[in-house]
Design a protein around this motif. Sequence first.
Motif, mmCIF file in Angstrom:
data_model
loop_
_atom_site.group_PDB
_atom_site.id
_atom_site.type_symbol
_atom_site.label_atom_id
_atom_site.label_comp_id
_atom_site.label_asym_id
_atom_site.label_seq_id
_atom_site.Cartn_x
_atom_site.Cartn_y
_atom_site.Cartn_z
ATOM 1 N N LYS A 174 -0.792 -8.453 -2.932
ATOM 2 C CA LYS A 174 -1.467 -9.703 -3.090
ATOM 3 C C LYS A 174 -1.208 -11.322 -3.292
ATOM 4 C CE LYS A 174 -4.899 -11.768 -6.802
ATOM 5 N NZ LYS A 174 -5.602 -11.526 -8.021
ATOM 6 N N PRO A 175 0.333 -11.347 -4.039
ATOM 7 C CA PRO A 175 0.965 -12.448 -3.967
ATOM 8 C C PRO A 175 1.293 -13.462 -2.647
ATOM 9 C CG PRO A 175 1.953 -11.375 -5.448
ATOM 10 C CD PRO A 175 1.331 -10.307 -4.414
ATOM 11 N N VAL A 176 1.591 -12.067 -1.647
ATOM 12 C CA VAL A 176 2.197 -12.450 -0.334
ATOM 13 C C VAL A 176 1.198 -12.772 0.562
ATOM 14 C CG1 VAL A 176 4.351 -12.528 -0.335
ATOM 15 C CG2 VAL A 176 3.437 -10.128 0.431
ATOM 16 N N LEU A 185 6.921 -5.858 -2.415
ATOM 17 C CA LEU A 185 6.966 -7.492 -2.577
ATOM 18 C C LEU A 185 7.974 -8.309 -1.958
ATOM 19 C CD1 LEU A 185 4.895 -9.497 -3.218
ATOM 20 C CD2 LEU A 185 5.766 -9.568 -5.844
ATOM 21 N N ASP A 186 9.360 -7.209 -2.350
ATOM 22 C CA ASP A 186 10.880 -8.130 -1.941
ATOM 23 C C ASP A 186 10.430 -7.939 -0.314
ATOM 24 O OD1 ASP A 186 11.035 -8.789 -5.210
ATOM 25 O OD2 ASP A 186 12.281 -7.196 -4.849
ATOM 26 N N LYS A 187 10.591 -6.768 0.005
ATOM 27 C CA LYS A 187 10.867 -6.592 1.218
ATOM 28 C C LYS A 187 9.781 -7.407 1.767
ATOM 29 C CE LYS A 187 11.611 -2.127 1.214
ATOM 30 N NZ LYS A 187 11.508 -0.588 2.179
ATOM 31 N N PHE A 188 8.273 -7.560 1.620
ATOM 32 C CA PHE A 188 7.562 -9.179 2.059
ATOM 33 C C PHE A 188 8.015 -10.162 1.661
ATOM 34 C CE2 PHE A 188 4.431 -5.730 2.118
ATOM 35 C CZ PHE A 188 3.988 -6.043 3.448
ATOM 36 N N LYS A 189 8.676 -10.486 1.402
ATOM 37 C CA LYS A 189 9.391 -11.831 0.678
ATOM 38 C C LYS A 189 10.603 -11.863 1.462
ATOM 39 C CE LYS A 189 7.226 -12.186 -4.075
ATOM 40 N NZ LYS A 189 7.434 -13.053 -5.565
#
Length: 515
Positions: free
Chosen positions: A223-225, A196-200
């Motif tokens: 899901k969040p991104v 998730l950190d990498k996507f953000k």
Amino acid sequence: MASDGARKQFWKRSNSKVPGSIQHVYGAQHPPFDPLLHGTLLKSTPKVPTTPVKAKRVSTFQEFESNTSDAWDAGEDDDELLAMATESLNSEVVMETAHRVLRNHSQRQSQPPQKEIPEPEPQPIAEPLVAPSGDLRLVKSVSESHTPCPSESTSDPVPLQRSQSLPHSATVSLSRTSDPHVLGGSALSKREASRLDKFKHLLAGPNTDLDELRKLSWSGIPKPVRPMTWKLLSGYLPANVDRRPATLQRKQKEYFAFIEHYYNSRNDEAHQDTYRQIHIDIPRMSPEALILQPKVTEIFERILFIWAIRHPASGYVQGINDLVTPFFVVFICEYIDQEDMDEVDVSSVPAEVLRNIEADTYWCMSKLLDGIQDNYTFAQPGIQMKVKMLEELVSRIDERVHRHLDGHEVQYLQFAFRWMNNLLMRELPLRCTIRLWDTYQSEPEGFSHFHLYVCAAFLVRWRREILEERDFQELLLFLQNLPTAHWDDQDVSLLLAEAYRLKFAFADAPNHYKK
């Protein structure tokens, strides 16, 4: 084998159980001049797979239409997936890797169950399923790999070289008896938090690197991104972060200008057939809990009617309606805390937010359909061509399955038409469709070209069950009602990994099609 008379009676009975048949509503009239569009709309011509197809007689579309029913991770580092469009593979490495997987899997199956599953080691990588035989005909299902037929030859597996080219999403347990949560909550959360950190980080940059985003997305999107990632990968939003708000505002305003300009014509004589068919088809969609909500029904009717009016070459065709749901559910889940995607409730979402979700869904669905519109033009030639290609591909991948279907007079059009028309949405749960679309949107021509290989892998996944059926009716009923209700991300990851391997082996190797 059933007689011709019995088969006809079967088709008659099966068709009578499902209301309606595939209907095509063509000829939606577009005004000669559209004041809402500035300049000429240029639509790219969808690319079609270039794999040669063996010429053979199959049922015509009209014959099919007359007798068919309505179609209605765990791994070492999933974040280092390859960019499918930019990297190539060595065939020897692929096959060596695949043989090692089959050998290891067979050894695990012969061992007694262990109480605890150790943490995955840092080096070995599990790869997609392949046939252990050395003739490079490639595919076996999970079940068939355990129980090869006596007539099939086997060979000793060859040593493995580590390949950095295959998708790490295949690093999952091949045994369906394992607990999907065996990795433990802390390890799982750490891995997912890292992804998730990498996507953000990638999405927050001034200009999102779309190639890197596709690499990350191939093995699934957190899901969040997911909403923002889908909008970028579909081409709806620009990579430049500063331009996104203005683009969203402009496109949403443009969509509602279409509503104001066109929607009141839904009851006009020229368009009432289109609207009536849309109105009939939406209640047949799934999930039922979503479709039965009046607000959702109204949104879907507007989206489909506007798309049909603005695309007179195809108009509205059954099957297009299913393609609205994944986008709508993904975008609305940004605003509601709902784990079960089949139980999404829109009642708590503000009207203005719903309006924006409606517009975003329309544009993203339009981007998808731009690449597969030949699936929905008159007589649906794109689907007929893809079904023929699937038949030819399966005959090269698993000749025994192909001969079994042919010997029982089961035509691919009878079950695979819906797979192409609805992009497997009627075959998989919604959660699996959304995971599948994560990869489709990160693959070059994912919905048009890669989908063919997914369908081939999907068919051969049921190899054992298909070969056990000895009756036309039972075979067809099985293929039209495959047992996927309890599938999860692990099943989809295996399917996608196998489809990727098939794409590598066949997409740029036309000689594989020759006997």
